[in-house]
Design a protein around this motif. Structure first.
Motif, PDB file in Angstrom:
ATOM      1  N   VAL A 289       0.996  -1.069  -0.066  1.00 29.54           N
ATOM      2  CA  VAL A 289      -0.072  -0.018  -0.151  1.00 29.54           C
ATOM      3  C   VAL A 289       1.030   1.252   0.108  1.00 29.54           C
ATOM      4  O   VAL A 289       1.677   1.385   1.119  1.00 29.54           O
ATOM      5  N   GLU A 290       0.898   1.929  -1.006  1.00 29.52           N
ATOM      6  CA  GLU A 290       1.550   3.230  -1.366  1.00 29.52           C
ATOM      7  C   GLU A 290       0.982   4.488  -0.405  1.00 29.52           C
ATOM      8  O   GLU A 290       1.669   4.934   0.369  1.00 29.52           O
ATOM      9  N   ARG A 291      -0.114   4.557  -0.727  1.00 23.93           N
ATOM     10  CA  ARG A 291      -0.938   5.724  -0.170  1.00 23.93           C
ATOM     11  C   ARG A 291      -2.475   5.357  -0.217  1.00 23.93           C
ATOM     12  O   ARG A 291      -2.994   4.557  -0.690  1.00 23.93           O
ATOM     13  N   VAL A 292      -3.002   6.015   0.783  1.00 24.66           N
ATOM     14  CA  VAL A 292      -4.321   5.852   0.995  1.00 24.66           C
ATOM     15  C   VAL A 292      -5.396   7.255   0.954  1.00 24.66           C
ATOM     16  O   VAL A 292      -4.898   8.204   1.578  1.00 24.66           O
ATOM     17  N   GLU A 293      -6.265   7.316   0.117  1.00 25.47           N
ATOM     18  CA  GLU A 293      -7.033   8.584   0.132  1.00 25.47           C
ATOM     19  C   GLU A 293      -8.448   8.408   0.606  1.00 25.47           C
ATOM     20  O   GLU A 293      -8.990   7.425   0.128  1.00 25.47           O
ATOM     21  N   VAL A 294      -8.962   9.191   1.483  1.00 21.68           N
ATOM     22  CA  VAL A 294     -10.244   8.793   2.306  1.00 21.68           C
ATOM     23  C   VAL A 294     -11.218   9.937   1.752  1.00 21.68           C
ATOM     24  O   VAL A 294     -11.051  11.052   1.617  1.00 21.68           O
ATOM     25  N   VAL A 295     -12.389   9.439   1.039  1.00 23.71           N
ATOM     26  CA  VAL A 295     -13.372  10.350   0.540  1.00 23.71           C
ATOM     27  C   VAL A 295     -14.627   9.920   1.303  1.00 23.71           C
ATOM     28  O   VAL A 295     -15.377   8.949   0.912  1.00 23.71           O
ATOM     29  N   GLY A 296     -14.794  10.530   2.221  1.00 22.84           N
ATOM     30  CA  GLY A 296     -16.305  10.287   3.105  1.00 22.84           C
ATOM     31  C   GLY A 296     -16.267   8.896   3.696  1.00 22.84           C
ATOM     32  O   GLY A 296     -15.320   8.425   4.264  1.00 22.84           O
ATOM     33  N   GLU A 297     -17.205   7.993   3.164  1.00 22.02           N
ATOM     34  CA  GLU A 297     -17.431   6.756   3.655  1.00 22.02           C
ATOM     35  C   GLU A 297     -16.570   5.791   2.947  1.00 22.02           C
ATOM     36  O   GLU A 297     -16.064   4.304   3.342  1.00 22.02           O
ATOM     37  N   ASP A 298     -15.777   6.125   1.763  1.00 21.15           N
ATOM     38  CA  ASP A 298     -14.839   5.279   0.995  1.00 21.15           C
ATOM     39  C   ASP A 298     -13.369   5.821   1.121  1.00 21.15           C
ATOM     40  O   ASP A 298     -12.943   6.766   1.529  1.00 21.15           O
ATOM     41  N   ALA A 299     -12.670   4.672   0.818  1.00 18.72           N
ATOM     42  CA  ALA A 299     -11.085   5.015   0.597  1.00 18.72           C
ATOM     43  C   ALA A 299     -10.786   4.389  -0.384  1.00 18.72           C
ATOM     44  O   ALA A 299     -11.117   3.571  -1.106  1.00 18.72           O
ATOM     45  N   TYR A 300      -9.521   5.102  -1.081  1.00 17.75           N
ATOM     46  CA  TYR A 300      -8.865   4.475  -2.190  1.00 17.75           C
ATOM     47  C   TYR A 300      -7.532   4.265  -1.858  1.00 17.75           C
ATOM     48  O   TYR A 300      -6.622   5.252  -1.709  1.00 17.75           O
ATOM     49  N   ALA A 301      -7.164   2.748  -1.798  1.00 13.43           N
ATOM     50  CA  ALA A 301      -5.924   2.406  -1.704  1.00 13.43           C
ATOM     51  C   ALA A 301      -5.067   2.278  -2.843  1.00 13.43           C
ATOM     52  O   ALA A 301      -5.568   1.625  -3.926  1.00 13.43           O
ATOM     53  N   TYR A 302      -3.910   2.981  -2.962  1.00 12.25           N
ATOM     54  CA  TYR A 302      -3.014   2.885  -4.121  1.00 12.25           C
ATOM     55  C   TYR A 302      -1.972   1.912  -3.840  1.00 12.25           C
ATOM     56  O   TYR A 302      -1.100   1.840  -3.079  1.00 12.25           O
ATOM     57  N   LEU A 303      -1.767   0.762  -4.875  1.00 10.97           N
ATOM     58  CA  LEU A 303      -1.153  -0.342  -4.679  1.00 10.97           C
ATOM     59  C   LEU A 303       0.008  -0.746  -5.582  1.00 10.97           C
ATOM     60  O   LEU A 303      -0.170  -0.369  -6.662  1.00 10.97           O
ATOM     61  N   THR A 304       1.123  -1.210  -5.072  1.00 10.82           N
ATOM     62  CA  THR A 304       2.142  -1.624  -6.121  1.00 10.82           C
ATOM     63  C   THR A 304       2.362  -2.982  -5.922  1.00 10.82           C
ATOM     64  O   THR A 304       2.421  -3.746  -4.881  1.00 10.82           O
TER      65      THR A 304
END
Length: 350
Positions: A289-304
């Protein structure tokens, strides 16, 4: 009789000697709200200007309500256009702005004012008739511009990024009102935007433009679920669809001939088709997991992934992994797509 409210057949157009539309075929049914979506420079506004008669065609034919209008000047085409800039006369009142187009066409003033009042009521700005544009908010000016277009009772409404000057909250409100207005009127509308959310929310169908040509036409659901090309897959969706070499980190189950050719195929899947598991689970592929962005109830995990491949996963914010952690990644194969790497066209599912 044709059911088309608007049809472009093989239309090409040039600007300053350079062709900006290339043999565009586009048909809008009577009463349909078509959204023309694409990045800057795709030719979206040129489509509207060609329909309105503000730009000549170099090839092809434009028909409105069954009439060939290719050679007609703008005033004879019976279209109304709403601009991004609103284009209101600052020295005229709201009532005078709405009625202006009727009065210059020799509609008696009393009839023009009555039609202006009725149009203002339809779009919710009847209480502003005595004001001037400088006394109005952005949303109020937009309502006046819509009323001015509505009062002419056109065959086709042309809307050129009409919500782009509004703040986010007002854009959400106005696009809902615009959709409701369309449904009440049953009008033929062509709405241009670069905003994918606006397109997906408003449209009966979407025409995605790229470099002056039509890349895909379909319902919002079709554009989202079955993008016709890599371009559409990347342009529609935020974050964009994941695209990896077929035969790379993920191997589809069973016999999947469309995905088996490796380097000449791309495997695509949206972030919501990715599932994350505990690193100790014996499933999927290990990823960092490189970074995580939280947008309300959802989150986006950026993976390598192994081989340096990058993937974005949408997860519940409450269950998001931490940056720097290791997870196992699986893909929901029913929601994957295979694209030809050379042409970018969609071949099917994996």
């Amino acid at each position: 009789m044709s059911t088309a409210g608007l049809a472009l057949a093989g239309v090409s157009a040039a600007y300053r000697g350079a062709e900006v539309l290339h043999a565009v075929d586009l048909e809008v049914a009577r009463g349909e709200l078509l959204v023309v979506l694409g990045p800057s420079g795709a030719g979206k506004s040129t489509v509207l200007r060609v329909v309105a008669g503000l730009e000549p065609v170099t090839a092809g034919r434009v028909s409105i309500a069954g009439r060939d209008v290719t050679a007609l000047r703008p005033g004879l085409r019976n279209v109304s256009m709403v601009f991004q800039s609103y284009a209101l006369f600052p020295h005229l009142t709201v009532a005078e702005n709405i009625a202006f187009g009727l009065e210059v066409r020799d509609v008696p003033r009393s009839a023009a004012r009555e039609r202006a009042r009725a149009a203002a009521e339809t779009v919710g700005c009847a209480g502003l008739l005595g004001r001037r544009p400088g006394q109005l908010s952005g949303g109020e000016r937009q309502r006046v511009a819509l009323a001015r277009a509505l009062v002419r009772e056109p065959d086709v409404f042309l809307l050129d990024e009409p919500l782009s000057n509004l703040d986010q909250a007002l854009r959400v409100e106005m696009r809902a009102e615009l959709r409701a207005l369309h449904d009440r009127l049953g009008a033929t509308m062509v709405h241009v935007t670069h905003d994918q959310t606006e397109a997906l929310v408003l449209a009966d169908r979407i025409a995605v433009l790229r470099d002056g040509g039509v890349e895909q036409i379909g319902t919002p659901d079709e554009i989202w679920r079955t993008p016709a090309s890599v371009f559409v897959a990347r342009f529609v969706g935020s974050p964009a669809m994941n695209l990896l070499p077929a035969g790379g980190p993920f191997t589809p189950p069973g016999d999947a001939p469309t995905a088996a050719a490796g380097g000449d195929r791309l495997l695509g899947f949206r972030p919501e088709a990715v599932t994350l598991a505990d690193p100790t689970d014996d499933v999927g592929v290990a990823a960092t997991v490189e970074r995580v962005e939280v947008v309300g109830e959802d989150a986006y995990a950026y993976l390598t992934l192994p081989g340096g491949h990058r993937v974005v996963a949408r997860v519940a914010a409450a269950r998001r992994p931490g940056a720097g952690s290791t997870v196992r990644v699986t893909v929901r194969w029913a929601d994957t797509h295979v694209f030809d790497a050379a042409s970018g066209r969609r071949l099917g599912t994996a």
